[in-house]
Design a protein around this motif. Structure first.
Motif, PDB file in Angstrom:
ATOM      1  N   PRO A 295       0.814  -1.232   0.000  1.00 13.34           N
ATOM      2  CA  PRO A 295       0.000   0.000   0.000  1.00 13.34           C
ATOM      3  C   PRO A 295       0.845   1.280   0.000  1.00 13.34           C
ATOM      4  N   HIS A 298       2.121   1.321  -3.658  1.00 12.85           N
ATOM      5  CA  HIS A 298       0.992   1.030  -4.558  1.00 12.85           C
ATOM      6  C   HIS A 298       1.348  -0.046  -5.584  1.00 12.85           C
ATOM      7  N   GLN A 300       1.264  -3.705  -6.988  1.00 12.52           N
ATOM      8  CA  GLN A 300       0.490  -4.935  -6.915  1.00 12.52           C
ATOM      9  C   GLN A 300       0.930  -5.840  -8.057  1.00 12.52           C
ATOM     10  N   ALA A 315       6.933   2.154  -9.109  1.00  9.65           N
ATOM     11  CA  ALA A 315       6.555   1.533  -7.836  1.00  9.65           C
ATOM     12  C   ALA A 315       7.426   0.314  -7.546  1.00  9.65           C
TER      13      ALA A 315
END
Length: 588
Positions: A295, A298, A300, A315
């Motif tokens: 988180p 960010h 994933q 990221a």
């Protein structure tokens, strides 16, 4: 171009994408498939040459049909007939509607890319190419670092480039990244060493939390005036940039202070570089052992292989909490894996054969870069890229400065150099020694001496305990003779060795002089030291203090350190974690 003369779009030579616009007199870039193509001419009926009506082949119009078979608009001004430079040869019957084959321009444009980890050069010769090069050059920002770096780039020497990634939140879309209000610290730093013979390179990551001494440094202000920025002792390495007005030259000086390795040049980029470069090559392949859902960054990703670009790529390189012990050292490993994948993608045929990708790379890389003034033009950046391209990816080693937790902190949050091992790593780089096994280029002089070399090295070898040799320093760093003596006696078993001080004169290459009856001893010592046949000099022995005959080993300027073989095609390097750019690894 008619149907007979027109090739498929993917057959277009990428070097021919610069096209002269006859209306403006300037060159324009035309890329398939987005650029509009000339429509295919419709059937044309030749008009009689003596009718007074211009033929479509003459560039005129019949008054009812345009040159491409389109109906002319009433009242629209018709372009005047173009004059031919010379009367054309009458075409053969049935061939009047076909245009002559297009001749290759003498000023043919060339599209080149220099890889090896950095793609930032697109060249096109001719007027249009020159204008585009000047455009690319205008994208690059430069900084005057004075004596912190080298005054020029030289193709025939080893070189060190300090690659810096800052945490400054600059550029559109970067508001959510980095430390708010950061002046731009050295968040990610890699010292790239490229070997003199281009057979190998080492990318050494420097942790941002490494405790160092930052020396005083001189910076040039916008008005041209000079200012000395005071240094700091026992502080984090990342403070060598940004804080107090420090520029990249201060970071270069800090690296020299901490490692003994002087960076020749620097290249600095902010967050936009990762986003734009990965987008330009249509994504970079990465791999993770476990699914990631962070988180904070960010990020994933599912377990296994994925392709990332743009925001997702940024990221990936910023994520800490998804890997290892959630520290910066584990993030460095992930970044090294990412850079290796990016290098492979840049060097892939999919990228090298795509004019669109090459142009995107050139734009993205030059816009992202800030460099020192001596390399701040596209011509020099091209030269650097071509030199980097010579290095095989299997011989580009990624590693991190050996460190340990700071013993002065109850709960360590910073690191310090690992005693012994860190200096070994720095010494290996300083001496231009590869961390991988590489095939060294054979020298011309070795070919000439091949027969003599073979004769000197082949044959019986004495036991090291029977080798008697005295050591002279003939150009090596001070103390080298004693260091080599210690190595020979304590490690190599050459107990009958002695330090004879300094030679009468300095020499470039280390030599071993011996009498004919000492050949077996000489071969044994040559094997221990990695001496070539050319370094072995048959001659006379000398008498030592005990009245015994002894060989003479004279250390030259090529001496690389105690225990390091002089022919070092592959030497025993420090035992540290490392990877190479050709390896496909999964972050964990």
């Amino acid at each position: 171009m008619d149907a007979q003369g027109r090739g498929r779009a993917d057959d277009v030579d990428p070097a021919d994408q610069w096209v002269l616009n006859p209306r403006t007199g300037e060159y324009e870039l035309r890329l398939p498939p987005s650029a509009p193509q000339s429509p295919v001419p419709g059937p044309r009926r030749p008009a009689p040459r003596d009718s007074g009506t211009p033929s479509p082949d003459d560039g005129g119009t019949t008054g009812t049909t345009g040159t491409a078979g389109r109906t002319a608009t009433p009242g629209r001004e018709v372009p005047p007939q173009r004059r031919r430079r010379s009367a054309p040869e009458e075409p053969a019957p049935g061939r009047r509607g076909r245009r002559p084959a297009k001749k290759k321009s003498k000023g043919r444009k060339a599209l080149l890319w220099g890889g090896g980890g950095t793609a930032f050069v697109v060249l096109a010769a001719g007027v249009g190419g020159y204008l585009y090069l000047k455009h690319l050059e205008g994208n690059v920002t430069t900084t005057d670092v004075g004596s912190a770096g080298s005054s020029s780039f030289k193709k025939d020497e080893a070189f060190n480039i300090l690659i810096i990634g800052t945490d400054k939140r600059t550029g559109e879309g970067n508001e959510g990244y980095g430390d708010k209000g950061s002046v731009g610290h050295a968040d990610t730093t890699i010292l790239l060493h490229v070997a003199e013979d281009r057979s190998n390179a080492t990318a050494l990551s420097i942790p941002r939390d490494l405790i160092v001494d930052i020396p005083d440094c001189e910076v040039t202000q916008e008005d041209g005036s000079k200012e000395i920025i005071p240094g700091d002792q026992d502080v984090r390495f990342n403070r060598s940039l940004g804080e107090g007005g420090r520029n990249a030259g201060c970071t270069m000086r800090t690296v020299k202070e901490a490692t003994g390795i002087k960076p020749d040049h620097f290249m600095m980029a902010d967050f936009n570089a990762v986003k734009t470069l990965t987008t330009a090559v249509d994504g970079v392949d990465v791999c993770v052992e476990h699914a990631v859902n962070d988180p904070k960054s960010h990020l994933q990703l599912p377990a296994g292989e994925s392709k990332v670009e743009g925001e997702q790529a940024l990221a990936f390189v910023r994520t800490r909490h998804a890997f290892g012990n959630e520290g910066d050292l584990d993030r460095i490993k992930v970044q090294q894996q990412f850079l290796g994948s990016l290098m492979r993608k840049m060097a892939s045929s999919d990228t090298l054969t795509s004019p669109t990708k090459l142009l995107k790379l050139a734009e993205a890389a030059t816009k992202a870069l800030t460099v020192d003034k001596p390399i701040g033009n596209v011509g020099t950046l091209k030269d650097i890229a071509l030199e980097l391209k010579k290095v095989p990816t299997k011989n580009i080693t990624f590693m991190t400065v050996p460190v340990i937790d700071n013993p002065d902190e109850p709960k360590p949050v910073t690191v310090v150099l690992k005693p012994g091992t860190a200096e070994q790593v720095f010494n290996t780089i300083r001496n231009d020694i590869s961390f991988t096994e590489v095939e060294k280029k054979e020298k011309a002089e070795k070919k000439k001496e091949a027969a003599a070399v073979a004769a000197r090295l082949e044959g019986a070898k004495s036991d090291p305990s029977e080798v008697r040799v005295r050591i002279l320093n003939g150009g090596a760093p001070a103390g080298s003779a004693q260091q080599e003596l210690n190595y020979l006696q304590t490690t190599a078993g050459v107990t009958k060795s002695e330090n004879a001080g300094n030679a009468d004169a300095e020499i470039a290459k280390t030599t071993l002089e011996y009498a004919p009856d000492q050949a077996a001893q000489a071969r044994a010592l040559a094997e221990i030291l990695g001496l070539s046949g050319a370094a072995m000099k048959p001659g006379e022995s000398v008498t030592n203090a005990q009245g015994l005959p002894t060989m003479t080993l004279t250390l030259g300027k090529d001496f690389k350190g105690a225990g390091i073989k002089l022919d070092a095609t592959s030497v025993k390097t420090p035992d540290v974690d490392k990877t190479t750019a050709d390896q496909k690894l999964c972050a964990s």
